[in-house]
Design an enzyme around this catalytic site. Structure first.
Site, short mmCIF file in Angstrom:
data_model
loop_
_atom_site.label_atom_id
_atom_site.label_comp_id
_atom_site.label_asym_id
_atom_site.label_seq_id
_atom_site.Cartn_x
_atom_site.Cartn_y
_atom_site.Cartn_z
N GLY A 62 65.44 16.08 25.15
CA GLY A 62 64.25 16.68 25.75
C GLY A 62 64.57 17.95 26.50
O GLY A 62 65.33 18.81 26.03
N SER A 63 64.06 18.07 27.70
CA SER A 63 64.17 19.31 28.46
C SER A 63 65.55 19.60 29.02
O SER A 63 65.76 20.67 29.61
CB SER A 63 63.14 19.33 29.58
OG SER A 63 61.85 19.59 29.05
N ILE A 64 66.50 18.69 28.87
CA ILE A 64 67.88 19.04 29.18
C ILE A 64 68.30 20.21 28.30
O ILE A 64 69.19 21.00 28.66
CB ILE A 64 68.81 17.84 28.99
CG1 ILE A 64 68.41 16.71 29.95
CG2 ILE A 64 70.27 18.21 29.22
CD1 ILE A 64 69.16 15.41 29.72
N THR A 65 67.64 20.36 27.16
CA THR A 65 67.85 21.51 26.28
C THR A 65 67.78 22.83 27.05
O THR A 65 68.49 23.80 26.73
CB THR A 65 66.80 21.51 25.16
OG1 THR A 65 66.93 20.31 24.38
CG2 THR A 65 66.94 22.72 24.24
N LYS A 66 66.91 22.88 28.05
CA LYS A 66 66.71 24.13 28.78
C LYS A 66 68.01 24.66 29.41
O LYS A 66 68.18 25.87 29.55
CB LYS A 66 65.65 23.95 29.85
CG LYS A 66 64.22 23.78 29.32
CD LYS A 66 63.24 23.65 30.47
CE LYS A 66 61.79 23.61 29.98
NZ LYS A 66 61.49 22.40 29.20
#
Length: 373
Positions: free
Chosen positions: A105-109
């Protein structure tokens, strides 16, 4: 529950347009620690620091109790690393392999912000460069300039979209941005008084990476981060690739990876531990950009809203200890990776929520990380 000591390493589509981080799993409300002077070359704000715990023991009894399946979570994975003994465990409705793959998920950021800071270090652009210069014609002409640094720190003022996609198909990054910039929607709010977590910021940053390098976002993740660090399970799926390679930590069914540079990547706990340790120890960025990881933007509504640094990291404080990292949700699971300063201690966690009580979830996740660190 599997519980394994380990050695420290050498180095369903979300609903609507809500952020890919589960609000209830956000670690803690953020407070500012000691503030160090900012140099004249770093006008974005000031780096912040906090205490580092002297002990490096994992509270295994507390972790074991917190990880038991129950009313808060039906399954949990935790991996603790850094200096001192490591620890891994997985329980309940998750794969019993704590190193299984999952959608982060937003750990991608954090991968996206790392790529952007690397390009800043190469002189391709600066944090003060307007995105309109890098992506001409992408944002409405009526909008005021929005800088790369504002995108990284969620201080761009870009509002939530007022239009939505239909039920069919997976949007391209350009289509995603178009829904945030539709003429019917509100223009960014100025001045920006508080951070507003917004996926549009990171779709734009992913587009900047591709425009400046001439390569795909997925290729740049591999070339600049995954291969140099030996992250064999970390990648950005190609459009249409709805799978997660076995073993899978928590399979929420096939999901189109439309979230891309905002939240579409796949990884596992050992890879995330190595990535966060390497990032916080300065192995991926030049010194000037490394300092930006810990600089908090100066916002007029006070320190309590300064959650994200100019380098895109979430700053939180647990029992007096400052940690840096990111949370993320995708499919059925919600995850997070955090580390103390310098990557001295790291924790990667993923769980399957059984409760919709956000405050209960927040307290549970905070207790998990507290016991791990």
């Amino acid at each position: 529950m599997t519980k394994t000591p380990h050695a420290t390493p050498a180095a369903t589509r979300p609903t609507g347009w809500t952020a890919l981080v589960l609000a209830g799993a956000a670690l803690v409300s953020v407070t500012v620690g000691a503030v160090l002077p900012a140099s004249a070359a770093e006008p974005q704000g000031a780096p912040v620091t906090g205490t580092v715990r002297a002990q490096h023991a994992v509270d295994t009894a507390a972790l074991t109790a917190l990880m038991e399946p129950g009313a808060v979570a039906s399954g949990t994975m935790v991996r603790v690393g850094g200096t001192g003994p490591g620890w891994t465990g997985a329980t309940g409705a998750l794969s019993q392999d704590p190193a299984a793959n999952f959608r982060i998920g937003s750990i991608t950021k954090v991968f996206t912000s790392t790529l952007v800071l690397q390009l800043v270090g190469e002189g391709r652009f600066t944090l003060d460069t307007p995105v309109q210069e890098l992506l001409p014609g992408t944002l409405p002409a009526r909008w005021k300039p929005i800088t790369v640094g504002q995108l990284l720190s969620h201080t761009s003022g870009i509002q939530e979209p007022c239009v939505d996609f239909g039920p069919d198909g997976a949007p391209t990054p350009e289509q995603v941005v178009s829904h945030w910039t539709d003429p019917q929607c509100a223009a960014p709010q100025y001045p920006v008084l508080a951070q507003q977590y917004n996926g549009a910021n990171y779709f734009l940053l992913g587009m900047v990476v591709e425009k400046v390098t001439g390569r795909s976002y997925a290729d740049e993740v591999q070339r600049r981060i995954a291969r140099p660090l030996g992250l064999r399970h970390t990648y950005s799926p190609k459009p249409g690739d709805r799978s997660v390679p076995a073993p899978v930590l928590a399979d929420g069914g096939e999901i189109e990876p439309w979230a891309w540079a905002e939240g579409g990547m796949v990884s596992n706990a050992p890879d995330l531990e190595r990535f966060m340790t390497s990032l916080l120890r300065g192995r991926l960025l030049k010194p000037a950009q490394q300092r930006q990881l810990f600089v908090m933007p100066a916002l007029s509504e006070g320190s309590a809203v300064d959650r994200f640094s100019t380098g895109g990291l979430l700053r939180a404080e647990i029992d007096g200890t400052v940690v840096w990292g990111k949370t993320g949700s995708m499919g059925r699971s919600t995850s997070g990776v955090f580390a103390t300063e310098g990557g001295r201690r790291t924790v990667v966690r993923s769980l399957l929520p059984a409760s919709k009580d956000r405050e209960l979830m927040r307290k549970h996740v905070t207790a998990l990380v507290d016991a791990a660190l």
